[in-house]
Enzyme design. Structure first.
Site, PDB file in Angstrom:
ATOM      1  N   CYS A   1      -3.862  -4.158   0.796  1.00 44.51           N
ATOM      2  CA  CYS A   1      -2.995  -4.430  -0.361  1.00 44.51           C
ATOM      3  C   CYS A   1      -3.050  -3.320  -1.419  1.00 44.51           C
ATOM      4  O   CYS A   1      -2.508  -2.249  -1.214  1.00 44.51           O
ATOM      5  CB  CYS A   1      -3.357  -5.795  -0.919  1.00 44.51           C
ATOM      6  SG  CYS A   1      -2.006  -6.517  -1.851  1.00 44.51           S
TER       7      CYS A   1
ATOM      8  N   ARG B   1       6.480 -12.352  -6.796  1.00 41.35           N
ATOM      9  CA  ARG B   1       5.326 -12.048  -5.934  1.00 41.35           C
ATOM     10  C   ARG B   1       5.568 -12.609  -4.540  1.00 41.35           C
ATOM     11  O   ARG B   1       6.201 -13.658  -4.396  1.00 41.35           O
ATOM     12  CB  ARG B   1       4.045 -12.684  -6.491  1.00 41.35           C
ATOM     13  CG  ARG B   1       3.569 -12.114  -7.797  1.00 41.35           C
ATOM     14  CD  ARG B   1       2.156 -12.553  -8.134  1.00 41.35           C
ATOM     15  NE  ARG B   1       1.154 -11.849  -7.320  1.00 41.35           N
ATOM     16  CZ  ARG B   1       0.764 -10.598  -7.552  1.00 41.35           C
ATOM     17  NH1 ARG B   1       1.306  -9.913  -8.536  1.00 41.35           N
ATOM     18  NH2 ARG B   1      -0.154 -10.021  -6.804  1.00 41.35           N
TER      19      ARG B   1
ATOM     20  N   HIS C   1      -4.777 -10.452   3.330  1.00 39.57           N
ATOM     21  CA  HIS C   1      -6.102 -10.820   2.822  1.00 39.57           C
ATOM     22  C   HIS C   1      -6.654 -11.947   3.715  1.00 39.57           C
ATOM     23  O   HIS C   1      -5.999 -12.364   4.672  1.00 39.57           O
ATOM     24  CB  HIS C   1      -5.974 -11.378   1.392  1.00 39.57           C
ATOM     25  CG  HIS C   1      -5.487 -10.395   0.382  1.00 39.57           C
ATOM     26  ND1 HIS C   1      -6.283  -9.402  -0.140  1.00 39.57           N
ATOM     27  CD2 HIS C   1      -4.279 -10.262  -0.208  1.00 39.57           C
ATOM     28  CE1 HIS C   1      -5.572  -8.698  -1.020  1.00 39.57           C
ATOM     29  NE2 HIS C   1      -4.362  -9.199  -1.090  1.00 39.57           N
TER      30      HIS C   1
HETATM   31  N1  GLN Z   1      -1.411  -5.172  -7.776  1.00 43.07           N
HETATM   32  C1  GLN Z   1      -0.767  -4.955  -6.476  1.00 43.07           C
HETATM   33  C2  GLN Z   1       0.481  -5.840  -6.285  1.00 43.07           C
HETATM   34  O1  GLN Z   1       0.627  -6.811  -6.996  1.00 43.07           O
HETATM   35  C3  GLN Z   1      -1.755  -5.258  -5.353  1.00 43.07           C
HETATM   36  C4  GLN Z   1      -2.189  -6.723  -5.327  1.00 43.07           C
HETATM   37  C5  GLN Z   1      -3.287  -6.979  -4.338  1.00 43.07           C
HETATM   38  O2  GLN Z   1      -4.095  -6.100  -4.039  1.00 43.07           O
HETATM   39  N2  GLN Z   1      -3.360  -8.250  -3.818  1.00 43.07           N
HETATM   40  O3  GLN Z   1       1.278  -5.557  -5.395  1.00 43.07           O
END
Ligand code: GLN
Length: 254
Positions: free
Chosen positions: A94, A128, A203
């Site tokens: 990520c 998101r 993840h």
């Molecule tokens: N901050 C980055 C995003 O929102 C990565 C998030 C993360 O590592 N889960 O895309």
């Protein structure tokens, strides 16, 4: 004795959703094969020579933490780049994935420069992408994984990111998204790989339900200093049951 040497970059600032568990899984699967392991936790500002390692790990991170990591990663670019040319394996999750690309334009519109090891770029979207993900492995990787016995041709994990990542022509996706968002929610690609760099939005920790991918990383990481090393098969029934639970949840089998 065979030893797997791991560099864990920025464990305090890049560690979202249990990503550090990937280090434990790589260590344990190596120990079960009788290999030694060594893990160096490297903080920003710490000098190091990446040629001392077999595998580098970068976890996920919030936008703010990524700015801190990016500033330090730029200082380490030269040594990392030459170690990658020599076959160093990188696993990036990520936020760590995004920093290996050309840049990450975050939610505030700030351009966070990446180190350009991967020909990708990322721009934050309004919404998101969150939830379980099911990926059909890219043929190139699947062929290598199948060599070690009947393994699933899929990857599963959990995503939570606003970044949309787009791949350039020199990078392959880890696979095709069957369920979930993946790199950007548009091109049905998830993750990226080039040479021995493997990056994903998954993840979980990622390797917990994808032991076949963990073994791919260990094999490649050891091949440079211990050519011809084979990995004895392990009893992965529990891991694959967990893998199947996510698959069934996403494909409506229960
Ligand atoms: N901050 C980055 C995003 O929102 C990565 C998030 C993360 O590592 N889960 O895309």
């Amino acid at each position: 004795m065979i030893k797997l040497r791991i560099c864990h970059l920025y464990p305090e600032i890049l560690n979202l959703y249990g990503d550090t568990g990937n280090i434990r899984i790589l260590q344990q699967r190596s120990t079960w094969r009788g290999f030694q392991t060594e893990v160096d936790r490297v903080q920003p500002g710490q000098e190091l020579d990446f040629s001392d390692y077999d595998l580098v790990f970068l976890g996920g991170g919030a936008d703010f933490d990524q700015v801190l990591a990016a500033q330090d990663l730029e200082q380490k670019r030269g040594s990392l780049e030459s170690a990658v040319q020599d076959g160093l394996v990188i696993l990036a999750i990520c936020g760590g994935y995004q920093l290996l690309g050309r840049y990450y334009k975050n939610q505030t519109g700030e351009i966070v420069p990446g180190i350009g090891l991967l020909d990708v770029y990322t721009e934050a979207g309004a919404k998101r992408m969150k939830g379980d993900v099911l990926v059909e492995l890219d043929q190139g990787i699947r062929a290598e994984i199948d060599d070690v016995g009947a393994r699933p041709g899929t990857l599963v994990g959990f995503e939570n990111h606003s970044g949309r990542t787009y791949l350039g022509p020199t990078v392959r996706p880890l696979g095709r998204v069957l369920k979930g968002g993946g790199n950007n929610g548009e091109d049905r690609c998830e993750g990226a790989w080039c040479k021995n760099i493997f990056a994903t939005y998954l993840h979980g920790p990622f390797l917990s339900k994808n032991p076949h991918f963990a073994d791919l990383l260990i094999s490649r990481a050891l091949a440079r200093r211990w050519p011809g090393t084979t990995l004895a098969p392990l009893d992965d029934r529990l891991e694959y049951q967990a893998h199947q639970v996510i698959k069934d949840r996403l494909t409506g089998f229960w």
